[in-house]
Design an enzyme around this catalytic site. Structure first.
Site, PDB file in Angstrom:
ATOM      1  N   GLY A  50      77.147  79.753  25.628  1.00  0.00           N
ATOM      2  CA  GLY A  50      75.966  79.277  26.347  1.00  0.00           C
ATOM      3  C   GLY A  50      76.268  79.135  27.827  1.00  0.00           C
ATOM      4  O   GLY A  50      77.239  78.480  28.215  1.00  0.00           O
ATOM      5  N   PHE A  55      73.241  74.715  31.665  1.00  0.00           N
ATOM      6  CA  PHE A  55      73.815  73.692  32.545  1.00  0.00           C
ATOM      7  C   PHE A  55      75.203  73.243  32.079  1.00  0.00           C
ATOM      8  O   PHE A  55      76.119  73.093  32.886  1.00  0.00           O
ATOM      9  CB  PHE A  55      72.872  72.486  32.638  1.00  0.00           C
ATOM     10  CG  PHE A  55      71.696  72.773  33.515  1.00  0.00           C
ATOM     11  CD1 PHE A  55      71.787  72.628  34.879  1.00  0.00           C
ATOM     12  CD2 PHE A  55      70.507  73.230  32.969  1.00  0.00           C
ATOM     13  CE1 PHE A  55      70.717  72.922  35.698  1.00  0.00           C
ATOM     14  CE2 PHE A  55      69.425  73.530  33.777  1.00  0.00           C
ATOM     15  CZ  PHE A  55      69.530  73.376  35.148  1.00  0.00           C
ATOM     16  N   GLY A  56      75.374  73.053  30.763  1.00  0.00           N
ATOM     17  CA  GLY A  56      76.671  72.620  30.253  1.00  0.00           C
ATOM     18  C   GLY A  56      77.713  73.717  30.384  1.00  0.00           C
ATOM     19  O   GLY A  56      78.799  73.508  30.937  1.00  0.00           O
ATOM     20  N   GLU A  79      53.947  67.670  33.218  1.00  0.00           N
ATOM     21  CA  GLU A  79      54.068  68.593  34.346  1.00  0.00           C
ATOM     22  C   GLU A  79      53.232  69.845  34.112  1.00  0.00           C
ATOM     23  O   GLU A  79      52.563  70.349  35.010  1.00  0.00           O
ATOM     24  CB  GLU A  79      55.547  68.938  34.561  1.00  0.00           C
ATOM     25  CG  GLU A  79      56.305  67.729  35.071  1.00  0.00           C
ATOM     26  CD  GLU A  79      57.799  67.922  35.283  1.00  0.00           C
ATOM     27  OE1 GLU A  79      58.399  67.066  35.952  1.00  0.00           O
ATOM     28  OE2 GLU A  79      58.368  68.894  34.769  1.00  0.00           O
TER      29      GLU A  79
HETATM   30  C1  LIG Z   1      60.718  73.267  30.477  1.00  0.00           C
HETATM   31  C2  LIG Z   1      61.890  72.324  30.555  1.00  0.00           C
HETATM   32  C3  LIG Z   1      61.974  71.423  31.602  1.00  0.00           C
HETATM   33  C4  LIG Z   1      63.054  70.554  31.684  1.00  0.00           C
HETATM   34  N1  LIG Z   1      63.112  69.679  32.743  1.00  0.00           N
HETATM   35  C5  LIG Z   1      64.173  68.857  32.861  1.00  0.00           C
HETATM   36  C6  LIG Z   1      64.297  67.992  34.000  1.00  0.00           C
HETATM   37  O1  LIG Z   1      63.419  67.968  34.873  1.00  0.00           O
HETATM   38  N2  LIG Z   1      65.398  67.187  34.090  1.00  0.00           N
HETATM   39  C7  LIG Z   1      66.369  67.197  33.117  1.00  0.00           C
HETATM   40  O2  LIG Z   1      67.355  66.469  33.249  1.00  0.00           O
HETATM   41  N3  LIG Z   1      66.271  68.003  32.040  1.00  0.00           N
HETATM   42  C8  LIG Z   1      65.218  68.841  31.892  1.00  0.00           C
HETATM   43  N4  LIG Z   1      65.123  69.659  30.810  1.00  0.00           N
HETATM   44  C9  LIG Z   1      66.188  69.606  29.784  1.00  0.00           C
HETATM   45  C10 LIG Z   1      67.382  70.418  30.241  1.00  0.00           C
HETATM   46  O3  LIG Z   1      66.976  71.751  30.498  1.00  0.00           O
HETATM   47  C11 LIG Z   1      68.455  70.405  29.173  1.00  0.00           C
HETATM   48  O4  LIG Z   1      68.811  69.093  28.854  1.00  0.00           O
HETATM   49  C12 LIG Z   1      69.695  71.135  29.667  1.00  0.00           C
HETATM   50  O5  LIG Z   1      69.374  72.462  30.013  1.00  0.00           O
HETATM   51  C13 LIG Z   1      70.782  71.110  28.576  1.00  0.00           C
HETATM   52  O6  LIG Z   1      71.872  71.901  28.984  1.00  0.00           O
HETATM   53  P1  LIG Z   1      72.644  72.739  27.884  1.00  0.00           P
HETATM   54  O7  LIG Z   1      73.764  73.416  28.610  1.00  0.00           O
HETATM   55  O8  LIG Z   1      72.937  71.916  26.711  1.00  0.00           O
HETATM   56  O9  LIG Z   1      71.580  73.838  27.399  1.00  0.00           O
HETATM   57  P2  LIG Z   1      70.824  74.950  28.236  1.00  0.00           P
HETATM   58  O10 LIG Z   1      70.857  74.679  29.690  1.00  0.00           O
HETATM   59  O11 LIG Z   1      69.506  75.096  27.582  1.00  0.00           O
HETATM   60  O12 LIG Z   1      71.696  76.251  27.966  1.00  0.00           O
HETATM   61  C14 LIG Z   1      71.837  76.808  26.696  1.00  0.00           C
HETATM   62  C15 LIG Z   1      72.212  78.268  26.875  1.00  0.00           C
HETATM   63  O13 LIG Z   1      72.598  78.781  25.606  1.00  0.00           O
HETATM   64  C16 LIG Z   1      72.005  80.035  25.399  1.00  0.00           C
HETATM   65  N5  LIG Z   1      71.850  80.212  23.952  1.00  0.00           N
HETATM   66  C17 LIG Z   1      71.161  79.435  23.090  1.00  0.00           C
HETATM   67  N6  LIG Z   1      71.291  79.894  21.829  1.00  0.00           N
HETATM   68  C18 LIG Z   1      72.075  81.001  21.911  1.00  0.00           C
HETATM   69  C19 LIG Z   1      72.571  81.924  20.953  1.00  0.00           C
HETATM   70  N7  LIG Z   1      72.310  81.810  19.657  1.00  0.00           N
HETATM   71  N8  LIG Z   1      73.347  82.942  21.391  1.00  0.00           N
HETATM   72  C20 LIG Z   1      73.644  83.084  22.708  1.00  0.00           C
HETATM   73  N9  LIG Z   1      73.203  82.224  23.651  1.00  0.00           N
HETATM   74  C21 LIG Z   1      72.439  81.195  23.256  1.00  0.00           C
HETATM   75  C22 LIG Z   1      70.676  79.973  26.140  1.00  0.00           C
HETATM   76  O14 LIG Z   1      70.246  81.274  26.504  1.00  0.00           O
HETATM   77  C23 LIG Z   1      71.040  79.119  27.351  1.00  0.00           C
HETATM   78  O15 LIG Z   1      71.444  79.907  28.445  1.00  0.00           O
HETATM   79  C24 LIG Z   1      64.058  70.561  30.697  1.00  0.00           C
HETATM   80  C25 LIG Z   1      63.974  71.470  29.645  1.00  0.00           C
HETATM   81  C26 LIG Z   1      62.901  72.346  29.577  1.00  0.00           C
HETATM   82  C27 LIG Z   1      62.839  73.342  28.448  1.00  0.00           C
END
Ligand SMILES: Cc1cc2nc3c(=O)[nH]c(=O)nc-3n(C[C@H](O)[C@H](O)[C@H](O)COP(=O)(O)OP(=O)(O)OC[C@H]3O[C@@H](n4cnc5c(N)ncnc54)[C@H](O)[C@@H]3O)c2cc1C
Length: 415
Positions: free
Chosen positions: A9, A12-13, A168
């Site tokens: 992934g 952000f993480g 939003e």
């Molecule tokens: C519309 C929207 C608005 C948001 N607004 C806010 C905000 O204003 N403030 C805030 O703090 N949070 C916000 N969030 C929440 C925030 O986006 C998440 O908490 C944050 O992105 C989590 O980070 P992460 O790395 O766990 O996952 P993500 O950033 O979602 O990254 C996950 C990655 O894994 C990849 N992935 C997933 N499944 C697979 C797979 N099976 N195979 C390969 N790749 C895969 C995806 O393509 C993605 O790139 C929002 C979320 C959404 C959907």
């Protein structure tokens, strides 16, 4: 040979973890099904024709260019072979010494088939663009109908879920219609247009203090949105939303923001899950019994040691947990141990639209214009790159001064 850290992934993480391992004596491989990293907080602005996708997303390969120990592979992750230490993908397995699972979350329709089939989600760029196409296409279609009831169905937009995304999105659709499309469609009867926000709780923005929830509700209503509180969706049909209790709201476009659960990778890894299908982890974010496998961000079922509550699915949680895990891996490579995670809450905010937002930063609570200015600054500073920052600023300024959204294009990518 240097240990190989595979990060599943590039959200952000994942990206934060790769960056924090820049100087560690390891080789990093990021894997994502998309070739881009998405700035989700502004996705609703793509869906409402204010920004172009390129302004809120950047190719992963471009972002990791400064990281000399990192590479990228595009693939869909299908599972994890924990005993064999391999990440499974649709392109083949990838061996790892350390694994960081960061595949985020997805829309949860709670097993409701009518919702899954007919409601639109807002989780990634594909869905954001589909929504933009849908909103603009409904306006075009409405010009071909002499039947006022059909026009009302076409021009009604139901947003389900009164959390930040729903608030939003409904604010942005209402402004797109009232400030921009109204001038494009000179014969439009604004009484035939309806934006309705449906929320099961008796308030919107449940994570905020009551005074800010109330400020947000008033602001939504001032922007012409029908806010329906204490209303639960039962089914979605082709041209309406049916609520529990029987009420039917005519609307051909239903946007579902009311449910979220962790990505399927947790289930595919065959490990213990907690609420919202998140992976159960130790306080160090390791999967119990698998010390070289870490989980960060939305996928991690981590609790806040301060109050025992499950950590929210938010960007600061993802970034802070990723930095901690990068530190733990660096320590483990040097024969040290993993560190425990503690979350520092920087606050939460949501915008309702032009001149209106709410922000809750420990003791400081802002609403209205001051909240909006604060929201603008924070989002501009955090947008993916310097170039995006400039383009987003120009687009926002243009829209603010001229009530114009330049990307009102209906674009259908060929399969
Ligand atoms: C519309 C929207 C608005 C948001 N607004 C806010 C905000 O204003 N403030 C805030 O703090 N949070 C916000 N969030 C929440 C925030 O986006 C998440 O908490 C944050 O992105 C989590 O980070 P992460 O790395 O766990 O996952 P993500 O950033 O979602 O990254 C996950 C990655 O894994 C990849 N992935 C997933 N499944 C697979 C797979 N099976 N195979 C390969 N790749 C895969 C995806 O393509 C993605 O790139 C929002 C979320 C959404 C959907």
């Amino acid at each position: 040979m240097r240990p190989r850290v595979v990060i599943a992934g590039a959200g952000f993480g994942g990206l934060t973890c790769a960056r924090a391992l820049k100087h560690a004596p390891v080789d990093v491989l990021l894997v994502d099904r998309n070739n881009y990293h998405l700035f989700t907080p502004l996705l609703y602005q793509v869906a409402s024709a204010l920004l172009d996708p390129g302004e809120i997303a950047r190719p992963v390969r471009q972002l990791i260019r400064p990281l000399h120990n990192a590479d990228f592979r595009q693939a869909s992750i299908t599972g994890v072979d924990l005993d064999g230490r391999r990440l499974l993908t649709d392109r083949g397995p990838i061996a790892y010494d350390y694994l960081v699972l960061a595949t985020g979350a997805q829309t949860d329709y709670f097993g409701n088939a009518s919702l899954a089939e007919r409601a639109m989600g807002l989780k990634d760029l594909d869905e954001g663009l589909a929504l933009r196409n849908r909103i603009l296409s409904q306006f075009e279609a409405s010009r071909w109908s002499d039947d006022p009831d059909r026009r009302r169905e076409l021009l009604s937009f139901a947003v389900v879920g009164g959390g930040p995304t729903g608030v939003e999105m409904s604010g942005a659709i209402s402004e797109l219609i009232r400030l921009v499309l109204r001038r494009d469609y000179r014969d439009l009867d604004i009484n035939e247009v309806r934006v309705v926000l449906i929320e099961a709780a008796p308030y919107v923005l449940g994570a905020f203090v009551p005074s800010l929830r109330e400020a947000a509700r008033r602001s939504l209503e001032r922007k012409g949105i029908d806010v329906m509180l204490g209303a639960k969706v039962e089914t979605v049909t082709e041209n309406s939303v049916r609520l529990v209790g029987g009420e039917e709201i005519p609307a051909r476009t239903v946007i579902w923001t009311a449910g979220v659960k962790a990505s399927d990778v947790g289930q595919a890894a065959h490990v213990q899950l907690t609420r919202q299908a998140r992976i159960k982890v130790d306080p160090t974010l390791q999967i119990p019994g698998h010390p070289v496998v870490f989980v960060v961000g939305d996928l991690a079922g981590a609790t806040d040691p301060a109050n025992g509550a499950m950590l929210p699915m938010l960007i600061p949680v993802a970034m802070q947990s990723a930095k901690l895990v990068a530190g733990s891996i660096s320590d483990m490579v040097a024969n040290g141990g993993a560190r425990a995670f503690g979350y520092k809450d920087p606050g939460i905010m949501a915008t309702i639209g032009r001149n209106s937002a709410v922000a809750q930063l420990s003791w400081l609570h802002l609403s209205g214009f001051p909240g909006w200015v604060f929201w603008l600054v924070v989002h501009l500073v955090n947008v993916v790159s310097f170039r995006s920052r400039l383009v987003v600023l120009v687009n926002w300024a243009w829209e603010y001064m001229f009530y114009d959204r330049p990307v009102r294009l209906i674009i259908r990518a060929r399969p």
